[in-house]
Design a protein around this motif. Sequence first.
Motif, short mmCIF file in Angstrom:
data_model
loop_
_atom_site.label_atom_id
_atom_site.label_comp_id
_atom_site.label_asym_id
_atom_site.label_seq_id
_atom_site.Cartn_x
_atom_site.Cartn_y
_atom_site.Cartn_z
N PHE A 94 -7.89 -11.71 -5.61
CA PHE A 94 -8.38 -11.03 -6.81
C PHE A 94 -7.79 -9.62 -6.92
O PHE A 94 -7.35 -9.20 -7.98
CB PHE A 94 -9.91 -10.97 -6.78
CG PHE A 94 -10.51 -10.26 -7.95
CD1 PHE A 94 -10.53 -10.87 -9.21
CD2 PHE A 94 -11.04 -8.99 -7.82
CE1 PHE A 94 -11.08 -10.20 -10.30
CE2 PHE A 94 -11.58 -8.33 -8.90
CZ PHE A 94 -11.60 -8.93 -10.15
N ALA A 95 -7.78 -8.90 -5.81
CA ALA A 95 -7.24 -7.53 -5.80
C ALA A 95 -5.76 -7.53 -6.17
O ALA A 95 -5.30 -6.67 -6.92
CB ALA A 95 -7.46 -6.89 -4.43
N TRP A 96 -5.03 -8.51 -5.65
CA TRP A 96 -3.60 -8.59 -5.96
C TRP A 96 -3.39 -8.92 -7.43
O TRP A 96 -2.54 -8.32 -8.09
CB TRP A 96 -2.91 -9.64 -5.08
CG TRP A 96 -2.44 -9.04 -3.80
CD1 TRP A 96 -2.94 -9.24 -2.55
CD2 TRP A 96 -1.37 -8.08 -3.63
NE1 TRP A 96 -2.27 -8.48 -1.63
CE2 TRP A 96 -1.30 -7.77 -2.27
CE3 TRP A 96 -0.49 -7.47 -4.53
CZ2 TRP A 96 -0.38 -6.86 -1.76
CZ3 TRP A 96 0.44 -6.56 -4.02
CH2 TRP A 96 0.49 -6.27 -2.65
N LEU A 97 -4.16 -9.87 -7.95
CA LEU A 97 -4.05 -10.23 -9.37
C LEU A 97 -4.35 -9.01 -10.23
O LEU A 97 -3.64 -8.74 -11.21
CB LEU A 97 -5.02 -11.36 -9.70
CG LEU A 97 -4.61 -12.76 -9.22
CD1 LEU A 97 -5.67 -13.79 -9.57
CD2 LEU A 97 -3.28 -13.17 -9.86
N LEU A 98 -5.39 -8.27 -9.84
CA LEU A 98 -5.78 -7.06 -10.56
C LEU A 98 -4.63 -6.05 -10.55
O LEU A 98 -4.30 -5.43 -11.56
CB LEU A 98 -7.03 -6.47 -9.90
CG LEU A 98 -7.84 -5.49 -10.73
CD1 LEU A 98 -8.58 -6.24 -11.83
CD2 LEU A 98 -8.84 -4.76 -9.84
N TRP A 130 2.07 6.69 -11.37
CA TRP A 130 1.96 6.10 -10.04
C TRP A 130 0.67 6.51 -9.35
O TRP A 130 -0.01 5.69 -8.75
CB TRP A 130 3.16 6.54 -9.17
CG TRP A 130 4.04 5.38 -8.85
CD1 TRP A 130 5.32 5.22 -9.20
CD2 TRP A 130 3.65 4.22 -8.10
NE1 TRP A 130 5.78 4.02 -8.74
CE2 TRP A 130 4.79 3.40 -8.07
CE3 TRP A 130 2.48 3.79 -7.49
CZ2 TRP A 130 4.78 2.15 -7.43
CZ3 TRP A 130 2.47 2.56 -6.85
CH2 TRP A 130 3.61 1.75 -6.83
N ILE A 131 0.32 7.79 -9.47
CA ILE A 131 -0.90 8.29 -8.80
C ILE A 131 -2.13 7.62 -9.40
O ILE A 131 -3.01 7.13 -8.68
CB ILE A 131 -0.99 9.83 -8.91
CG1 ILE A 131 0.10 10.46 -8.03
CG2 ILE A 131 -2.36 10.32 -8.48
CD1 ILE A 131 0.39 11.92 -8.35
N PHE A 136 -6.37 3.65 -8.98
CA PHE A 136 -7.05 2.50 -9.60
C PHE A 136 -7.05 1.30 -8.64
O PHE A 136 -8.06 0.63 -8.46
CB PHE A 136 -6.34 2.15 -10.91
CG PHE A 136 -6.98 1.02 -11.65
CD1 PHE A 136 -8.17 1.20 -12.34
CD2 PHE A 136 -6.40 -0.24 -11.66
CE1 PHE A 136 -8.76 0.16 -13.02
CE2 PHE A 136 -6.99 -1.29 -12.33
CZ PHE A 136 -8.17 -1.09 -13.02
N THR A 137 -5.89 1.06 -8.02
CA THR A 137 -5.76 -0.06 -7.07
C THR A 137 -6.69 0.12 -5.88
O THR A 137 -7.38 -0.81 -5.47
CB THR A 137 -4.29 -0.17 -6.59
OG1 THR A 137 -3.45 -0.27 -7.73
CG2 THR A 137 -4.10 -1.39 -5.72
N ALA A 138 -6.70 1.35 -5.35
CA ALA A 138 -7.57 1.65 -4.20
C ALA A 138 -9.03 1.40 -4.56
O ALA A 138 -9.78 0.81 -3.78
CB ALA A 138 -7.37 3.09 -3.76
N LEU A 139 -9.40 1.79 -5.78
CA LEU A 139 -10.76 1.58 -6.26
C LEU A 139 -11.08 0.09 -6.33
O LEU A 139 -12.16 -0.34 -5.93
CB LEU A 139 -10.90 2.23 -7.65
CG LEU A 139 -12.32 2.73 -7.99
CD1 LEU A 139 -12.64 3.94 -7.15
CD2 LEU A 139 -12.39 3.05 -9.48
#
Length: 162
Positions: A94-98, A130-131, A136-139
């Motif tokens: 799910f995280a990767w898809l996101l 990028w930041i 967002f990804t970390a969240l």
Amino acid sequence: MSEHDKIRELLALAAADALTSAEEKQVAEHVRSCIACSNELGAWRPIASELRRLPTPQPSSGLVQATLARAAAKHTEQAEHDWNRRVMIVVVVFAWLLTIASWPVFQVVSGHFGSLLEPQFSHTQFSHTWISFAAFTALGWLAGGVAAVMLAVRQRGERRLA
Ligand SMILES: [Zn+2]
């Protein structure tokens, strides 16, 4: 197999009240005339009563049933372990898809506002994208991790109540 050997095998079950009434009668008769079996039955009784006192959920007082309950608990543990692993896989996917799905969205949104605010600093704007994207990804990963932990804790709680 002699009567003595046959009875000896039943002594632990006799102490745990796990025999049929016919077997029980057989054991009682033999024990009356056999000191060795009588002593061994006496040694089993405190062990059997300790087993009955264990604070684990047991469907019945029998030693056989207690063993079955322990086997079932082990099976549940294994099932929970497998389930947790499945949840982790789902969270990772799910995280990767996101991550993959959100990258173009971030590019468009950041690019749009970036070109409005500072069209000449395209490099700065890219770093900014990028930041934001990394944050967002970390969240997303953090939310997934928290969800997985909460699910695992809740499942453990339900098992304790059962
Ligand atoms: Zn005997």
